[in-house]
Design an enzyme around this catalytic site. Structure first.
Site, PDB file in Angstrom:
ATOM      1  N   ASP A   1      -4.924  -9.918   8.273  1.00  0.00           N
ATOM      2  CA  ASP A   1      -4.277  -8.614   8.088  1.00  0.00           C
ATOM      3  C   ASP A   1      -3.057  -8.429   8.980  1.00  0.00           C
ATOM      4  OD1 ASP A   1      -6.299  -6.837   6.295  1.00  0.00           O
ATOM      5  OD2 ASP A   1      -7.433  -8.192   7.585  1.00  0.00           O
TER       6      ASP A   1
ATOM      7  N   ASP B   1      -3.852 -10.386   3.340  1.00  0.00           N
ATOM      8  CA  ASP B   1      -2.897  -9.325   3.695  1.00  0.00           C
ATOM      9  C   ASP B   1      -1.861  -9.813   4.696  1.00  0.00           C
ATOM     10  OD1 ASP B   1      -3.922  -7.493   1.957  1.00  0.00           O
ATOM     11  OD2 ASP B   1      -4.908  -6.248   3.463  1.00  0.00           O
TER      12      ASP B   1
ATOM     13  N   HIS C   1      -3.626  -6.115  -0.383  1.00  0.00           N
ATOM     14  CA  HIS C   1      -2.251  -5.620  -0.453  1.00  0.00           C
ATOM     15  C   HIS C   1      -1.307  -6.612  -1.118  1.00  0.00           C
ATOM     16  CE1 HIS C   1      -2.238  -1.891   2.136  1.00  0.00           C
ATOM     17  NE2 HIS C   1      -3.447  -2.372   2.371  1.00  0.00           N
TER      18      HIS C   1
ATOM     19  N   HIS D   1      -9.807  -7.936   5.824  1.00  0.00           N
ATOM     20  CA  HIS D   1      -9.690  -6.606   5.224  1.00  0.00           C
ATOM     21  C   HIS D   1     -10.096  -5.492   6.194  1.00  0.00           C
ATOM     22  CE1 HIS D   1      -9.278  -3.584   2.118  1.00  0.00           C
ATOM     23  NE2 HIS D   1     -10.495  -3.135   2.395  1.00  0.00           N
TER      24      HIS D   1
ATOM     25  N   HIS E   1     -10.129  -3.627   9.551  1.00  0.00           N
ATOM     26  CA  HIS E   1      -9.133  -3.653  10.617  1.00  0.00           C
ATOM     27  C   HIS E   1      -9.725  -3.549  12.016  1.00  0.00           C
ATOM     28  CE1 HIS E   1      -5.169  -2.764   8.272  1.00  0.00           C
ATOM     29  NE2 HIS E   1      -5.945  -3.619   7.633  1.00  0.00           N
TER      30      HIS E   1
END
Length: 580
Positions: A17, A57, A125, A247, A249
């Site tokens: 991420d 991401d 994303h 995914h 965070h």
């Protein structure tokens, strides 16, 4: 484990991420994601890892801006292209697991000097969209900057089926099977994992002579952190040794053993804060993973370039000095808290390092009080904090919280994605509409891609897939319990085919050939001649015949008990796994 950095020790730096391009139009925060990503690459160079592993991401958007793409390519070119020799080999048939047209990892291309290979899956994303099912990672893969794996084309409605082909990696006497599952809609993946043989995990055929260390990289919402949706760790196969979870965070980077499953889960979390919630305020880390044989060691490395973020929650009615009838006392109390948080950041920032304006968030329970203007409040801190416009977040206890309880995550913050997710599901039953062409899940997915990913061809893509599946011989119509659905799909196809210009330019013969080949590969486990010598680079390859499907879970449970012993402490740290 024996010596540090031995010839059989595979060293991997793991990050998830990165969200490159996040707030790329914000003058203060537009470079945050790139600063941190460059630090991650520099850490990979400093610790002399064999490759960098990204858990989804990488980009904040499916269609990143030109500026974002240029900055990303500049960083990858600076750190990944050099003359440093690559010390590991990829043994598997690479065309099955890697998403590029060249069928090989980037460092084996003689036209490029790749000293730091990068392996990446897509996330929620930057996932693939459109008629061609393309992701922003495909751009970097075509440019030979990273090795994109874990991409699946699930087709259309119903219980989809997919086969997960691992990347087989060898370094000395260490053999690693690297599985990747890019982001799939949580509800759909849940159905697939609960359906027998919907997800086929391919294992190396030669397992008696070689003990493989199995890693899975996936990018999904964890059911552990969000009870209303997500994917449970218990749906994953038991032959795994380590699961790298993207995914989410929140940084939970220390590997945790899943009871009864025999594997560990590590959640590195995001490298930058994209939501001003308590979980994002925790220190950010990346994971240095060292594997030798069937043992591994994990070392968390703090990221120093992350913008400081201070988070606090207050309840106004618990404060003696705050008068509900006097707004000035509310302002004074909240200003005092913000000043203290700013001062705390200055004290904790290491001397000599660049001081970035901090992020400050105060979650205010204003039950029994009047709300104040948050933007007007933040004008005093322009130039002092990075988010003056949204320092305050007002909430109210009692009935309002109960109404939104199902739409909050485990940290008490409202998840706008969850609030919007049920719009179509609620609308269809209320209006008594009966869908005859597009399945409800596909309509949801198409709307999501159209709005969030700016994919103007989303509805056309799902409609085309529905028509193709309905007309494919041997398959039942997609819709159930409705007469005339097949005719409706056929009529829709005739409309598409009557266009003056073809919408898709792919060769049907080539497409049919690839599908037939895929069926033959899946139908041939356990056969073949094992590994064959690669003529170009001298590397060993194994044909897909040397893959075999993982055993069923009910059989796998007994097998795992026989070949596994409990995690035992030893010379190589507390998370060593040894097998008899």
């Amino acid at each position: 484990m024996e010596e540090e950095g031995g010839s059989s020790t595979l060293r991997v730096l793991v990050a998830t991420d990165c969200h490159l391009g996040y707030l790329d139009k914000d003058e203060e925060r537009r470079f945050d994601s790139f600063d941190t990503f460059e630090e991650i690459c520099s850490l990979a160079e400093k610790h002399k890892v064999d490759f960098l592993l990204l858990g989804g991401d990488l980009f904040h958007e499916n269609k990143p801006s030109n500026s974002t793409l240029v900055k990303t390519i500049e960083i990858l070119r600076r750190y990944c292209m050099n003359d440093r020799p690559v010390q590991f080999q990829v043994l598997s048939y690479q065309a099955a697991s890697l998403q590029n047209r060249f069928g090989q990892v980037n460092y084996e291309d003689s036209n490029y000097n790749i000293g730091l290979p990068v392996f990446a899956i897509h996330g929620s994303h930057d996932g693939p969209t459109g008629v061609d099912n393309m992701s922003s990672n495909d751009i970097l893969s075509a440019g030979n900057f990273l090795n994109y794996f874990g991409k699946t084309d699930l087709g259309c409605t119903g219980i989809s089926k997919t086969t997960v082909y691992p990347v087989f990696i060898r370094k000395g006497k260490t053999y690693v099977a690297l599985y990747g599952v890019g982001n799939i809609k949580d509800e759909r993946l849940n159905r697939m994992l609960n359906e027998p043989h919907a997800v086929n995990w391919m294992l190396p055929e030669i397992r008696d002579e070689i003990d493989w260390f199995n890693i899975l990289v996936l990018h999904q919402k964890r059911k552990k952190a969000s009870p209303s949706s997500g994917v449970s760790e218990r749906l994953l196969p038991r032959f795994l040794d380590l699961v790298i979870w993207g995914h989410e965070h929140e940084c939970l980077i220390d590997p945790e053993e899943v009871s009864g499953m025999g594997f560990h889960v590590t959640q590195p979390g995001s490298s930058i804060a994209t939501s001003l919630i308590n979980a994002e305020a925790k220190p950010k880390h990346v994971l240095l993973l060292e594997i030798k044989g069937t043992q591994y060691r994990s070392t968390k490395i703090p990221l120093q370039s992350v913008r400081p973020f201070e988070y606090v929650e207050v309840v106004l009615e618990d404060q003696v000095d705050v008068d509900p009838s006097d707004e000035a006392t509310i302002h004074a109390y909240l200003h005092k808290i913000v000043s203290n948080l700013i001062e705390k950041v200055r004290e904790t920032t290491a001397s000599g390092s660049e001081l970035k304006l901090p992020l400050v968030r105060i979650k205010v329970d204003y039950s029994g009080f009047s709300i104040i203007n948050s933007k007007q409040f933040g004008q005093k801190y322009v130039g002092k904090v990075a988010n003056p416009q949204d320092i305050l977040h007002f909430t109210k206890s009692g009935e309002r919280c109960k109404n939104t309880q199902e739409s909050t995550n485990s940290f008490g913050e409202v998840d706008t994605n969850d609030l919007n997710k049920q719009t179509i599901e609620a609308l269809i039953p209320e209006t008594n509409l009966q869908l005859e062409i597009l399945h409800l899940n596909d309509l949801n997915s198409a709307l999501h891609e159209f709005v969030n990913n700016d994919d103007s061809m989303a509805f056309h893509s799902y409609l085309k897939q529905s028509i193709d599946e309905a007309r494919e011989p041997g398959k039942k119509p997609i819709t159930k319990g409705r007469q005339g659905s097949q005719n409706l799909l056929t009529g829709a196809l005739s409309v598409l085919e009557s266009d003056d210009e073809p919408i898709e330019s792919s060769d049907p013969e080539e497409s049919g050939s690839s599908q037939q080949t895929g069926r033959k590969r899946r139908a041939a486990p356990g056969g073949g001649d094992g590994g064959s010598a690669a003529s170009a680079a001298g590397r060993r390859k194994t044909d897909l015949a040397s893959f075999q499907r993982a055993p069923k879970k009910e059989d796998d449970a007994d097998a795992s008990k026989e070949r596994r012993t409990p995690v035992a402490p030893g010379r190589y740290g507390a998370v060593i796994r040894r097998r008899g």
